[in-house]
Design a protein around this motif. Structure first.
Motif, mmCIF file in Angstrom:
data_model
loop_
_atom_site.group_PDB
_atom_site.id
_atom_site.type_symbol
_atom_site.label_atom_id
_atom_site.label_comp_id
_atom_site.label_asym_id
_atom_site.label_seq_id
_atom_site.Cartn_x
_atom_site.Cartn_y
_atom_site.Cartn_z
ATOM 1 N N GLN A 162 2.350 -10.420 -15.429
ATOM 2 C CA GLN A 162 1.814 -9.082 -15.109
ATOM 3 C C GLN A 162 1.887 -8.198 -16.358
ATOM 4 N N ARG A 176 3.766 4.038 -7.054
ATOM 5 C CA ARG A 176 2.675 3.092 -6.805
ATOM 6 C C ARG A 176 2.576 2.736 -5.324
ATOM 7 N N GLU A 199 1.122 -1.401 -1.357
ATOM 8 C CA GLU A 199 0.187 -2.547 -1.371
ATOM 9 C C GLU A 199 0.049 -3.152 -2.772
ATOM 10 N N TRP A 200 0.370 -2.369 -3.801
ATOM 11 C CA TRP A 200 0.202 -2.846 -5.183
ATOM 12 C C TRP A 200 1.547 -3.075 -5.861
ATOM 13 N N THR A 201 2.621 -3.187 -5.076
ATOM 14 C CA THR A 201 3.960 -3.327 -5.655
ATOM 15 C C THR A 201 4.605 -4.637 -5.200
ATOM 16 N N TYR A 221 1.317 -6.026 -7.714
ATOM 17 C CA TYR A 221 -0.095 -6.279 -7.439
ATOM 18 C C TYR A 221 -0.294 -7.774 -7.179
ATOM 19 N N ASP A 222 -0.946 -8.083 -6.082
ATOM 20 C CA ASP A 222 -1.183 -9.482 -5.731
ATOM 21 C C ASP A 222 -2.584 -9.876 -6.205
ATOM 22 N N CYS A 226 -6.248 -6.432 -1.984
ATOM 23 C CA CYS A 226 -5.119 -5.546 -1.648
ATOM 24 C C CYS A 226 -5.580 -4.092 -1.668
ATOM 25 N N SER A 275 -5.868 -0.167 -0.587
ATOM 26 C CA SER A 275 -4.863 0.836 -0.218
ATOM 27 C C SER A 275 -5.573 2.117 0.179
ATOM 28 N N TRP A 317 -11.857 -0.510 -2.917
ATOM 29 C CA TRP A 317 -11.496 -1.852 -3.361
ATOM 30 C C TRP A 317 -12.668 -2.811 -3.145
#
Ligand SMILES: [Zn+2]
Length: 332
Positions: free
Chosen positions: A18, A139, A142-144, A146-147, A152, A154, A213
């Motif tokens: 990442q 953050r 949903e992004w913690t 990031y997948d 993902c 939000s 998104w």
């Protein structure tokens, strides 16, 4: 990303994948560079290609908005931050935040050299630096982390981009880069984009965020949804003025963002809509449920709220129609 020279070869070391994917770099025979230290933070400015007309002013303005943002947050996530600018002689406008840097591209050269283009660069730069706290650390859950393996979306784009858009401009004012007239001009532009987008009355900014998104910034049906940048910034302004009004100016949205940085950003705990609105309520001394219901999760028209919000700052907001039928906004 930290780097060192090993047997004459520059080496960069990433913590994980990442971090590697979040660390842009530039290699060019014509890089301009300057740096400054502010409240313990090493800030580097790198420019490739066209240089702004007044480089002393360019650096001084970076010092000003960096100082102002650092003072409000109290600390910075890392020891070193890099502004990476590409100003090619072709049409481009782009800015992306990273954990310890930002890449900003603007062109063509005439635009970079003009006063308007210069202020546009500073506006993006202030916005992207604010992202070092808000988005890169404060953050959405949903992004913690990031997948990258699946979707993902939000609903918190109004915090991620809305608060950042509003604060990026506000810090140009807080740091003295623009005066009150200059800030009003930025708000006028923002509000005209807001009132002239019927999509804000069709889909809430929270739902629009979810959809962003999927259909991104370019492919949406015109008038179908709101913008997390514009409608999100308008909501941030309503929250900011509400908190100031209720606390007689003792607190603001910046107070809430500092708390969010300390409680969620620093320990890297993902943010949810409930926790965001809880912290705003804590700072305001009362819940902001009407703003959440009507203007984050709902599509109610904002005009009356905006007129009142401006009046709390001693400003008068009015609107009129131009010859094309578009709404024009005046702030005095
Ligand atoms: Zn942004």
């Amino acid at each position: 990303m930290p780097w060192h020279v090993e047997e004459g070869v520059p080496c960069m070391q990433a913590r994980d994948v990442q971090h590697l994917m979040d660390s842009p770099w530039m290699a060019s025979p014509k890089l301009w560079h300057d740096s400054f230290k502010e409240q313990g933070l090493d800030v580097h400015i790198w420019v490739h290609d066209t240089l702004p007309s007044d480089l002393d002013r360019f650096v001084a303005d970076h010092v000003a908005f960096t100082r102002s943002q650092l003072s409000f947050f109290g600390s910075f996530p890392v020891d070193e931050y890099h502004f990476l600018y590409l100003f090619p002689d072709r049409e481009v406008r782009h800015g992306v935040e990273h954990e310890d840097s930002t890449v900003i591209a603007i062109g063509p050269a005439d635009r970079v050299k003009s006063e308007e283009g210069y202020m546009e660069i500073l506006g993006i730069a202030s916005h992207e630096l604010y992202h070092a706290w808000n988005v890169k650390r404060i953050r959405p859950a949903e992004w913690t982390p990031y997948d990258f393996t699946g979707p993902c979306p939000s609903a918190l784009g109004y915090v991620a981009e809305g608060v950042t858009t509003y604060m990026g401009d506000l810090f140009l004012f807080e740091s003295g880069i623009v005066d009150l007239k200059g800030w009003c001009a930025l708000m006028t532009k923002l509000l005209e984009r807001h009132v002239n987008n019927p999509g804000r009355l069709n889909m809430s900014v929270a739902e629009s965020s979810f959809d962003t998104w999927l259909d991104g910034y370019r492919f949406g049906v015109p008038g179908r949804k709101g913008s997390i940048y514009v409608e999100g910034a308008v909501l941030a302004f309503l929250c900011d003025t509400r908190i100031m009004e209720r606390t007689n100016g003792k607190a603001s949205l910046s107070t809430a963002m500092r708390l969010l940085w300390e409680r969620f950003g620093q320990p890297r705990i993902g943010l949810t809509a409930d926790t965001y609105w809880d912290v705003l309520a804590e700072v305001a001394g009362e819940r902001l449920d009407d703003l959440r219901r009507d203007h984050a999760d709902g599509t109610k028209d904002t005009w009356d709220m905006l007129v009142h919000a401006m009046s709390t700052q001693g400003l008068t907001l009015t609107q009129s129609k131009d010859e094309k039928g578009l709404t024009r906004v005046t702030i005095k």
